[in-house]
Motif scaffolding. Structure first.
Motif, PDB file in Angstrom:
ATOM      1  N   GLY A  35       0.814  -1.197   0.000  1.00 60.59           N
ATOM      2  CA  GLY A  35       0.000   0.000   0.000  1.00 60.59           C
ATOM      3  C   GLY A  35       0.852   1.253   0.000  1.00 60.59           C
ATOM      4  N   ILE A  36       0.163   2.353   0.104  1.00 57.87           N
ATOM      5  CA  ILE A  36       0.813   3.661   0.155  1.00 57.87           C
ATOM      6  C   ILE A  36       0.201   4.425   1.312  1.00 57.87           C
ATOM      7  CG2 ILE A  36       1.238   5.802  -1.112  1.00 57.87           C
ATOM      8  CD1 ILE A  36       0.897   4.131  -3.694  1.00 57.87           C
ATOM      9  N   ASP A  37       1.041   4.961   2.208  1.00 56.68           N
ATOM     10  CA  ASP A  37       0.525   5.669   3.377  1.00 56.68           C
ATOM     11  C   ASP A  37       0.084   7.093   3.027  1.00 56.68           C
ATOM     12  OD1 ASP A  37       2.828   7.232   3.301  1.00 56.68           O
ATOM     13  OD2 ASP A  37       3.756   6.279   5.039  1.00 56.68           O
ATOM     14  N   ALA A  38      -0.416   7.813   4.017  1.00 55.49           N
ATOM     15  CA  ALA A  38      -0.960   9.159   3.808  1.00 55.49           C
ATOM     16  C   ALA A  38       0.089  10.148   3.304  1.00 55.49           C
ATOM     17  CB  ALA A  38      -1.580   9.676   5.098  1.00 55.49           C
ATOM     18  N   ASP A  39       1.368   9.884   3.584  1.00 54.49           N
ATOM     19  CA  ASP A  39       2.445  10.771   3.133  1.00 54.49           C
ATOM     20  C   ASP A  39       2.975  10.410   1.752  1.00 54.49           C
ATOM     21  OD1 ASP A  39       2.381  12.263   5.521  1.00 54.49           O
ATOM     22  OD2 ASP A  39       3.678  10.784   6.504  1.00 54.49           O
ATOM     23  N   GLY A  40       2.413   9.362   1.133  1.00 54.52           N
ATOM     24  CA  GLY A  40       2.859   8.945  -0.190  1.00 54.52           C
ATOM     25  C   GLY A  40       4.008   7.964  -0.171  1.00 54.52           C
ATOM     26  N   ASN A  41       4.341   7.429   1.017  1.00 58.95           N
ATOM     27  CA  ASN A  41       5.427   6.452   1.139  1.00 58.95           C
ATOM     28  C   ASN A  41       4.895   5.040   0.926  1.00 58.95           C
ATOM     29  OD1 ASN A  41       7.325   8.467   1.935  1.00 58.95           O
ATOM     30  ND2 ASN A  41       6.368   8.455   3.947  1.00 58.95           N
ATOM     31  N   PHE A  42       5.713   4.195   0.337  1.00 64.35           N
ATOM     32  CA  PHE A  42       5.328   2.808   0.137  1.00 64.35           C
ATOM     33  C   PHE A  42       5.341   2.055   1.460  1.00 64.35           C
ATOM     34  CE2 PHE A  42       7.252   3.810  -4.069  1.00 64.35           C
ATOM     35  CZ  PHE A  42       6.080   3.716  -4.799  1.00 64.35           C
ATOM     36  N   VAL A  43       4.363   1.183   1.645  1.00 63.89           N
ATOM     37  CA  VAL A  43       4.279   0.333   2.829  1.00 63.89           C
ATOM     38  C   VAL A  43       4.645  -1.075   2.397  1.00 63.89           C
ATOM     39  CG1 VAL A  43       2.749  -0.576   4.609  1.00 63.89           C
ATOM     40  CG2 VAL A  43       2.449   1.767   3.798  1.00 63.89           C
ATOM     41  N   ARG A  44       5.734  -1.603   2.972  1.00 68.44           N
ATOM     42  CA  ARG A  44       6.182  -2.968   2.667  1.00 68.44           C
ATOM     43  C   ARG A  44       6.025  -3.805   3.918  1.00 68.44           C
ATOM     44  NH1 ARG A  44      12.069  -2.756   0.220  1.00 68.44           N
ATOM     45  NH2 ARG A  44      12.072  -4.467   1.666  1.00 68.44           N
ATOM     46  N   ASP A  45       4.960  -4.569   3.985  1.00 71.80           N
ATOM     47  CA  ASP A  45       4.760  -5.367   5.181  1.00 71.80           C
ATOM     48  C   ASP A  45       4.274  -6.777   4.900  1.00 71.80           C
ATOM     49  OD1 ASP A  45       2.207  -4.701   4.383  1.00 71.80           O
ATOM     50  OD2 ASP A  45       1.551  -4.006   6.336  1.00 71.80           O
ATOM     51  N   CYS A  46       3.990  -7.107   3.662  1.00 68.10           N
ATOM     52  CA  CYS A  46       3.499  -8.436   3.330  1.00 68.10           C
ATOM     53  C   CYS A  46       4.657  -9.323   2.895  1.00 68.10           C
ATOM     54  CB  CYS A  46       2.484  -8.366   2.199  1.00 68.10           C
ATOM     55  SG  CYS A  46       0.952  -7.578   2.638  1.00 68.10           S
ATOM     56  N   LYS A  47       4.600 -10.557   3.311  1.00 68.26           N
ATOM     57  CA  LYS A  47       5.562 -11.550   2.845  1.00 68.26           C
ATOM     58  C   LYS A  47       4.902 -12.376   1.753  1.00 68.26           C
ATOM     59  CE  LYS A  47       9.250 -11.302   5.521  1.00 68.26           C
ATOM     60  NZ  LYS A  47      10.597 -11.253   5.027  1.00 68.26           N
ATOM     61  N   LEU A  48       5.611 -12.611   0.680  1.00 63.41           N
ATOM     62  CA  LEU A  48       5.106 -13.412  -0.422  1.00 63.41           C
ATOM     63  C   LEU A  48       6.286 -14.097  -1.079  1.00 63.41           C
ATOM     64  CD1 LEU A  48       2.487 -14.032  -2.070  1.00 63.41           C
ATOM     65  CD2 LEU A  48       3.185 -12.199  -3.600  1.00 63.41           C
ATOM     66  N   SER A  49       6.217 -15.405  -1.194  1.00 59.69           N
ATOM     67  CA  SER A  49       7.323 -16.138  -1.804  1.00 59.69           C
ATOM     68  C   SER A  49       7.335 -15.897  -3.312  1.00 59.69           C
ATOM     69  CB  SER A  49       7.198 -17.632  -1.515  1.00 59.69           C
ATOM     70  OG  SER A  49       6.101 -18.173  -2.234  1.00 59.69           O
TER      71      SER A  49
END
Length: 60
Positions: A35-49
């Motif tokens: 996702g993208i937070d309110a400040d426009g930064n990318f959110v990297r929190d999901c793990k996917l093989s």
């Protein structure tokens, strides 16, 4: 973006595609941008093989 459009239910189609492939490819530590937070930064929190990502790309 072209894949996220269609005749009906555009919002659902976009959400489904973003859940399958995220906002970018899988990184070396097997995370994806979820996702993208309110400040426009990318959110990297999901793990996917890599295998799962490749299967999702085939589904798309």
């Amino acid at each position: 973006m072209a894949l996220q459009s269609g005749k009906t239910n555009l919002g659902r189609t976009a959400v489904h595609l973003n859940r399958l492939i995220g906002y970018g490819p899988v990184t070396m530590d097997e995370t994806i941008v979820s996702g993208i937070d309110a400040d426009g930064n990318f959110v990297r929190d999901c793990k996917l093989s890599w295998s799962s990502y490749q299967l999702n790309m085939l589904r798309v």
